[in-house]
Design a protein around this motif. Structure first.
Motif, PDB file in Angstrom:
ATOM      1  N   LEU A  91     -45.463  11.918 -31.531  1.00 52.36           N
ATOM      2  CA  LEU A  91     -44.509  12.623 -32.070  1.00 52.36           C
ATOM      3  C   LEU A  91     -44.857  13.751 -32.954  1.00 52.36           C
ATOM      4  N   ARG A  94     -42.228  16.366 -38.410  1.00 54.79           N
ATOM      5  CA  ARG A  94     -40.802  17.141 -38.722  1.00 54.79           C
ATOM      6  C   ARG A  94     -40.907  17.460 -40.216  1.00 54.79           C
ATOM      7  N   ASN A 199     -42.614   5.987 -40.684  1.00 51.55           N
ATOM      8  CA  ASN A 199     -41.666   6.590 -40.260  1.00 51.55           C
ATOM      9  C   ASN A 199     -41.626   5.749 -38.622  1.00 51.55           C
ATOM     10  N   PRO A 200     -40.754   4.579 -38.770  1.00 50.26           N
ATOM     11  CA  PRO A 200     -40.858   4.027 -37.479  1.00 50.26           C
ATOM     12  C   PRO A 200     -40.032   4.324 -36.530  1.00 50.26           C
ATOM     13  N   PRO A 201     -40.191   3.907 -35.316  1.00 49.94           N
ATOM     14  CA  PRO A 201     -39.269   4.337 -34.365  1.00 49.94           C
ATOM     15  C   PRO A 201     -37.714   3.891 -34.851  1.00 49.94           C
ATOM     16  N   TYR A 202     -36.897   4.777 -34.710  1.00 43.99           N
ATOM     17  CA  TYR A 202     -35.566   4.459 -35.324  1.00 43.99           C
ATOM     18  C   TYR A 202     -34.155   4.732 -34.487  1.00 43.99           C
ATOM     19  N   LEU A 203     -34.300   5.354 -33.296  1.00 50.36           N
ATOM     20  CA  LEU A 203     -33.282   5.848 -32.563  1.00 50.36           C
ATOM     21  C   LEU A 203     -32.681   4.530 -31.877  1.00 50.36           C
ATOM     22  N   ALA A 222     -42.447   6.161 -29.868  1.00 54.28           N
ATOM     23  CA  ALA A 222     -42.274   6.432 -31.250  1.00 54.28           C
ATOM     24  C   ALA A 222     -40.931   6.703 -31.375  1.00 54.28           C
ATOM     25  N   LEU A 223     -39.920   6.632 -30.794  1.00 52.43           N
ATOM     26  CA  LEU A 223     -38.549   6.947 -31.002  1.00 52.43           C
ATOM     27  C   LEU A 223     -37.682   5.498 -30.860  1.00 52.43           C
ATOM     28  N   GLU A 253     -38.924   6.393 -43.735  1.00 54.34           N
ATOM     29  CA  GLU A 253     -38.211   7.422 -43.070  1.00 54.34           C
ATOM     30  C   GLU A 253     -36.913   6.721 -42.267  1.00 54.34           C
TER      31      GLU A 253
HETATM   32  N1  GLN Z   1     -36.604  12.153 -36.189  1.00 56.59           N
HETATM   33  C1  GLN Z   1     -36.810  11.808 -34.965  1.00 56.59           C
HETATM   34  C2  GLN Z   1     -35.665  12.401 -34.045  1.00 56.59           C
HETATM   35  O1  GLN Z   1     -35.236  13.153 -33.874  1.00 56.59           O
HETATM   36  C3  GLN Z   1     -37.029  10.286 -34.540  1.00 56.59           C
HETATM   37  C4  GLN Z   1     -38.269   9.850 -35.241  1.00 56.59           C
HETATM   38  C5  GLN Z   1     -38.226   8.579 -35.316  1.00 56.59           C
HETATM   39  O2  GLN Z   1     -37.576   7.813 -34.499  1.00 56.59           O
HETATM   40  N2  GLN Z   1     -39.146   7.917 -36.312  1.00 56.59           N
HETATM   41  O3  GLN Z   1     -35.046  12.247 -33.285  1.00 56.59           O
END
Ligand code: GLN
Length: 292
Positions: A91, A94, A199-203, A222-223, A253
């Motif tokens: 990733l 950011r 900052n785990p995958p969080y979508l 990672a998403l 995050e």
């Molecule tokens: N910030 C990322 C995004 O745009 C997502 C990162 C995450 O899943 N940790 O979309």
């Protein structure tokens, strides 16, 4: 072709109506390949550009105009004042994530603790682990990462930044990983560390199905945070509590709409003093809790 003509050609290639940052991206690509800064370019506009360099720059510009991320094309990117090697396996760091790093640093600075032991879960490029270790030189930081594709970036970034970060390869949802934190003085028990940061995958599944053009090139691993995006928060807050000391800090995050859900999750899992912190854009970006 002169430098001025080359720059214009790059800019025209990128200015296809889909990239509001085309001017910035053009400068980055031009400088990366020719070694000429904006000032150098102004002073050398009429000078002939190197043919091979021009060809390479135009190739990158074309790739960028098709949505390929600028950061991957350049091969490195800055985060928290440090440089990180990046590419398809990780990733892209950011600016929003700098808030997470800052939150952890502020926490320990307020406590006047200079040597916290920290585990960064889902470390990816290692930007969080490395920024923390470099900012708190006496800290001990472990980076946990599953992806084989991310591993070379993680090691290279630790090395190039001369950070004292130890790597554990594995899945943060697998309880066996905690064996790496076995207490040498008390067989069967875990060491208790000061901070878990991630900052785990969080979508969500819906967000995964409509990724922005650039983000679609980043690793899904990672998403993808499962159907509701909260999978890793649920597992990490419970499982990794085992190795967190009482009074230790859990810092995540989050996606900008997850503040309430993750706060509630933390309260239910035995954390107090739960706080939501906003990023520079005013969006909820970080949730912290203290293990009770
Ligand atoms: N910030 C990322 C995004 O745009 C997502 C990162 C995450 O899943 N940790 O979309």
């Amino acid at each position: 072709m002169t430098n001025g003509e080359l720059f214009l050609l790059i800019k025209n290639t990128l200015n296809n109506g889909e990239n509001p940052d085309f001017e910035f991206d053009s400068r980055c690509i031009f400088e990366d390949i020719t070694g000429l800064s904006a000032l150098d370019l102004a002073l050398n506009r009429e000078k002939e550009a190197d043919g091979a360099a021009a060809e390479k720059a135009l190739k990158l510009a074309k790739r960028r105009s098709e949505g390929y991320p600028l950061q991957y094309l350049l091969g490195e990117w800055e985060f928290y004042g440090l440089r990180f090697k990046v590419g398809e396996g990780v990733l892209i760091p950011r600016p929003d994530t700098e808030i997470l790093v800052e939150t952890v640093i502020n926490h320990f600075s307020a406590k006047k603790q200079t040597d916290p032991e920290i585990a960064d879960l889902c470390s990816g490029s290692g930007c969080i682990a490395i920024a923390l270790q470099k900012s708190m030189p006496r800290s001990r930081v472990t980076a946990v990462e599953l992806s084989a594709e991310a591993m070379p970036y993680l090691s290279a970034n630790i090395q190039r930044n001369e950070a004292r970060v130890q790597i554990i390869k594995g899945d943060v949802t697998d309880g066996r990983l905690l064996d790496n934190f076995a207490d040498p003085d008390s067989p069967g028990d875990h060491r208790q560390i000061d901070c878990i940061v991630s900052n785990p995958p969080y979508l969500t599944a819906e967000e995964m199905s409509e990724l922005q053009r650039e983000v679609a090139f980043e690793p899904a691993l990672a998403l993808d945070g499962g159907a509701d995006g909260l999978k890793f928060y649920r597992i990490i807050s419970c499982l990794w509590k085992e190795v967190l000391k009482e009074g230790g800090l859990l810092a995540f995050e989050i996606g900008f709409e997850q503040g309430e859900a993750v706060s509630e999750l933390l309260r239910q899992s035995g954390y107090g003093d739960v706080k939501v912190i906003k990023d520079l854009g005013g969006n909820d970006r970080v949730v912290t809790g203290i293990k009770l």
